[in-house]
Design a protein around this motif. Structure first.
Motif, short mmCIF file in Angstrom:
data_model
loop_
_atom_site.label_atom_id
_atom_site.label_comp_id
_atom_site.label_asym_id
_atom_site.label_seq_id
_atom_site.Cartn_x
_atom_site.Cartn_y
_atom_site.Cartn_z
N UNK A 11 64.22 12.68 54.86
CA UNK A 11 64.11 13.64 55.96
C UNK A 11 62.74 13.49 56.61
N UNK A 12 62.72 13.44 57.93
CA UNK A 12 61.47 13.33 58.66
C UNK A 12 61.23 14.56 59.53
N UNK A 13 59.97 14.94 59.61
CA UNK A 13 59.58 16.09 60.42
C UNK A 13 58.40 15.67 61.28
N UNK A 14 58.64 15.51 62.60
CA UNK A 14 57.58 15.12 63.53
C UNK A 14 57.07 16.35 64.25
N UNK A 15 55.77 16.58 64.19
CA UNK A 15 55.18 17.83 64.65
C UNK A 15 54.01 17.54 65.59
N UNK A 46 60.82 4.53 61.49
CA UNK A 46 61.02 5.48 62.58
C UNK A 46 59.78 6.34 62.77
N UNK A 47 59.20 6.80 61.67
CA UNK A 47 58.01 7.65 61.75
C UNK A 47 56.87 6.94 62.47
N UNK A 48 56.66 5.66 62.15
CA UNK A 48 55.60 4.91 62.83
C UNK A 48 55.93 4.69 64.30
N UNK A 67 48.73 16.43 57.11
CA UNK A 67 48.58 15.12 57.73
C UNK A 67 47.53 15.16 58.83
N UNK A 68 46.77 14.08 58.93
CA UNK A 68 45.85 13.93 60.05
C UNK A 68 46.65 13.53 61.28
N UNK A 69 46.05 13.70 62.44
CA UNK A 69 46.75 13.37 63.68
C UNK A 69 47.13 11.90 63.73
N UNK A 70 48.33 11.63 64.24
CA UNK A 70 48.87 10.28 64.37
C UNK A 70 48.93 9.54 63.03
N UNK A 71 49.30 10.27 61.98
CA UNK A 71 49.45 9.69 60.66
C UNK A 71 50.82 10.08 60.09
N UNK A 72 51.27 9.30 59.13
CA UNK A 72 52.52 9.55 58.43
C UNK A 72 52.21 9.87 56.97
N UNK A 73 52.70 11.00 56.48
CA UNK A 73 52.47 11.43 55.10
C UNK A 73 53.81 11.50 54.39
N UNK A 74 53.87 10.99 53.17
CA UNK A 74 55.14 10.93 52.45
C UNK A 74 54.98 11.49 51.04
N UNK A 75 56.13 11.71 50.38
CA UNK A 75 56.11 12.12 48.98
C UNK A 75 56.36 10.89 48.09
N UNK A 76 56.28 11.08 46.80
CA UNK A 76 56.42 9.93 45.89
C UNK A 76 57.84 9.38 45.87
N UNK A 77 58.82 10.23 46.08
CA UNK A 77 60.20 9.74 46.11
C UNK A 77 60.40 8.78 47.29
N UNK A 78 59.77 9.08 48.40
CA UNK A 78 59.86 8.18 49.55
C UNK A 78 59.10 6.89 49.27
N UNK A 79 57.91 7.01 48.69
CA UNK A 79 57.11 5.83 48.37
C UNK A 79 57.84 4.88 47.44
N UNK A 80 58.61 5.44 46.50
CA UNK A 80 59.33 4.61 45.54
C UNK A 80 60.40 3.76 46.20
N UNK A 81 60.83 4.13 47.39
CA UNK A 81 61.88 3.39 48.07
C UNK A 81 61.37 2.42 49.11
N UNK A 82 60.06 2.21 49.18
CA UNK A 82 59.47 1.32 50.18
C UNK A 82 59.25 -0.08 49.62
N UNK A 83 59.38 -1.07 50.48
CA UNK A 83 59.14 -2.46 50.09
C UNK A 83 57.65 -2.76 50.20
#
Length: 325
Positions: A166-170, A229-231, A277-293
Motif C-alpha cells: 500500500x502506498x500513501x503519497x502526501x 511507482x513511489x519514485x 519522511x523528508x520531502x521528496x523521499x520514499x519511506x518503507x517498512x521492513x516487510x516492503x524492504x524484504x520484497x525488494x531486489x
C-alpha cells in the motif's frame, strides 16, 4: 428553476410519494426507505419525489431478490456503494460543468450564468453521451476487477483478503499552502496533484484507491512495483517547481478489500510513515524492504513511535545507482 433542471435530468415529472411507489413496486415502505437511504437520499416526507425510473429500479431490485441469487442485505450493500460512488461522480461532474458555464467578465470577476437555461442545455446535450460512457467505463473496470478476483481464486487465495503493498503519497505543508490560496487556486492545485498521481500510478501498474485532497492512496501487487511507482510519483510531483514537494510511505501486508476501498495495518502504516519522511523521499517498512531486489538499497532510520504501531524502525529506500553514481 431548480425543479425544471432536475426534471430535465430525470426525464419525467415526479408523480409518486414514498407510500405510492412502495405499493406499485410490491415492496414495503420500510424496504423502499432502506434502499433510498442506502442510495444516499433522505426521506421525501410524503411529497411526490419519485419518477417512473425510480419505480423501474425498485421493481428490478425486487426481481433480483426474488431469484434468490443475492439477498436483501447484499443488495443494500451494493446500493450503498453505488450511491456513494455516484454522489461523488455527480458532484465532480457538476463542478466541472460549472467551470465551463462560468464566464469571465472584463474585470476578471466570474459572471454567473443561469443554471436554469445553460445548465439544462448542457444536461440535455451531455446526459445521454455521459450515460453511455459511464456504462462503458463501469464494464471495463468490472472486467478488470473480476479478472483480478478470478486469478486469486485460481491460486486458492481469499478474493477479499490479499497481501499487497500500500502506498500513501502526501503533499508537504499542504495546510499552510492552502491557507494562502484562493478557492480557484486550491481547486486547481488539488486537481493537478490528483490527476498526475493517478496517471503515474496507473501507468506503473498500480491501482489508485482513493484521493484525499492532499494525498493519494494506491496499491500494487508487489513491493518492487510499488516502490517504482513511489519514485515515479516523487519525480512527477516533487520535480515540478509549480507543485509542492511530496513524500511517500509504503507498507506491505494483508489487506481487506471492501466497497472499492482497502483496509488493514499496511494502509495505516503507510499513512503514518509519511509523517516521518523528508520531502521528496520514499519511506518503507521492513516487510516492503524484504520484497525488494538488489536494484534498491535501504537504510534504517532512527526508531520512531508511530500511533497505533508502537516503536517502529522505518527505512529509507533509494535506487542503488543513486549511491554508486
Amino acid at each position: 428553476m431548480a425543479d425544471d433542471l432536475a426534471r430535465a435530468i430525470l426525464g419525467a415529472e415526479p408523480t409518486f410519494t414514498s407510500d405510492e411507489i412502495a405499493a406499485a413496486a410490491g415492496l414495503s415502505y420500510e424496504e423502499t426507505r432502506r434502499l433510498w437511504r442506502a442510495l444516499g437520499f433522505p426521506d421525501s416526507a410524503g411529497s411526490k419525489a419519485f419518477v417512473p425510473a425510480d419505480l423501474d429500479a425498485l421493481q428490478t431490485v425486487r426481481a433480483i431478490i426474488g431469484t434468490g441469487v443475492i439477498d436483501e442485505d447484499t443488495v443494500i450493500r451494493l446500493t450503498r456503494a453505488l450511491g456513494s460512488t455516484m454522489s461523488r461522480l455527480a458532484d465532480w461532474q457538476v463542478s466541472t460543468i460549472a467551470e465551463v458555464l462560468e464566464r469571465r467578465g472584463s474585470d476578471g470577476e466570474p459572471e454567473r450564468v443561469a443554471w436554469s437555461t445553460s445548465g439544462r442545455a448542457v444536461a440535455e446535450a451531455m446526459g445521454p453521451v455521459f450515460e453511455r460512457l459511464l456504462v462503458y467505463a463501469w464494464r471495463r473496470h468490472l472486467a478488470a476487477s473480476a479478472t483480478r478476483a478470478e486469478a486469486l481464486a485460481a491460486d486458492e487465495e481469499d478474493v477479499l483478503r490479499m497481501v499487497m503493498t500500500v502506498g500513501f503519497a502526501d503533499l508537504v505543508a499542504f495546510t499552510k499552502l492552502s491557507n494562502g490560496l484562493d478557492d480557484d487556486g486550491l481547486a486547481d492545485l488539488v486537481e493537478e496533484f490528483e490527476s498526475r498521481c493517478i496517471d503515474v500510478i496507473t501507468e506503473g501498474g498500480g491501482r489508485p484507491i482513493k484521493t484525499l485532497g492532499d494525498a493519494v492512496l494506491f496499491v500494487a501487487e508487489t513491493p518492487e512495483l510499488a516502490t517504482d511507482i513511489a519514485f515515479a510519483v516523487v519525480a512527477e510531483i516533487g520535480g515540478d517547481r509549480d507543485l509542492p514537494d511530496v513524500r511517500v510511505g509504503l507498507g506491505t501486508g494483508p489487506v481487506i478489500s471492501r466497497l472499492g476501498d482497502v483496509y488493514g495495518p499496511p494502509v495505516n502504516l503507510a499513512s503514518r510513515l509519511t509523517a516521518v519522511a523528508r520531502r521528496n523521499r520514499v519511506i518503507i517498512d521492513r516487510a516492503t524492504a524484504a520484497g525488494l531486489s538488489d536494484r534498491f538499497e535501504t537504510r534504517a532510520m532512527a526508531q520512531r513511535h508511530l500511533r497505533g504501531f508502537g516503536t517502529v524502525e522505518p527505512l529509507t529506500v533509494r535506487h542503488r545507482w543513486s549511491y554508486n553514481g
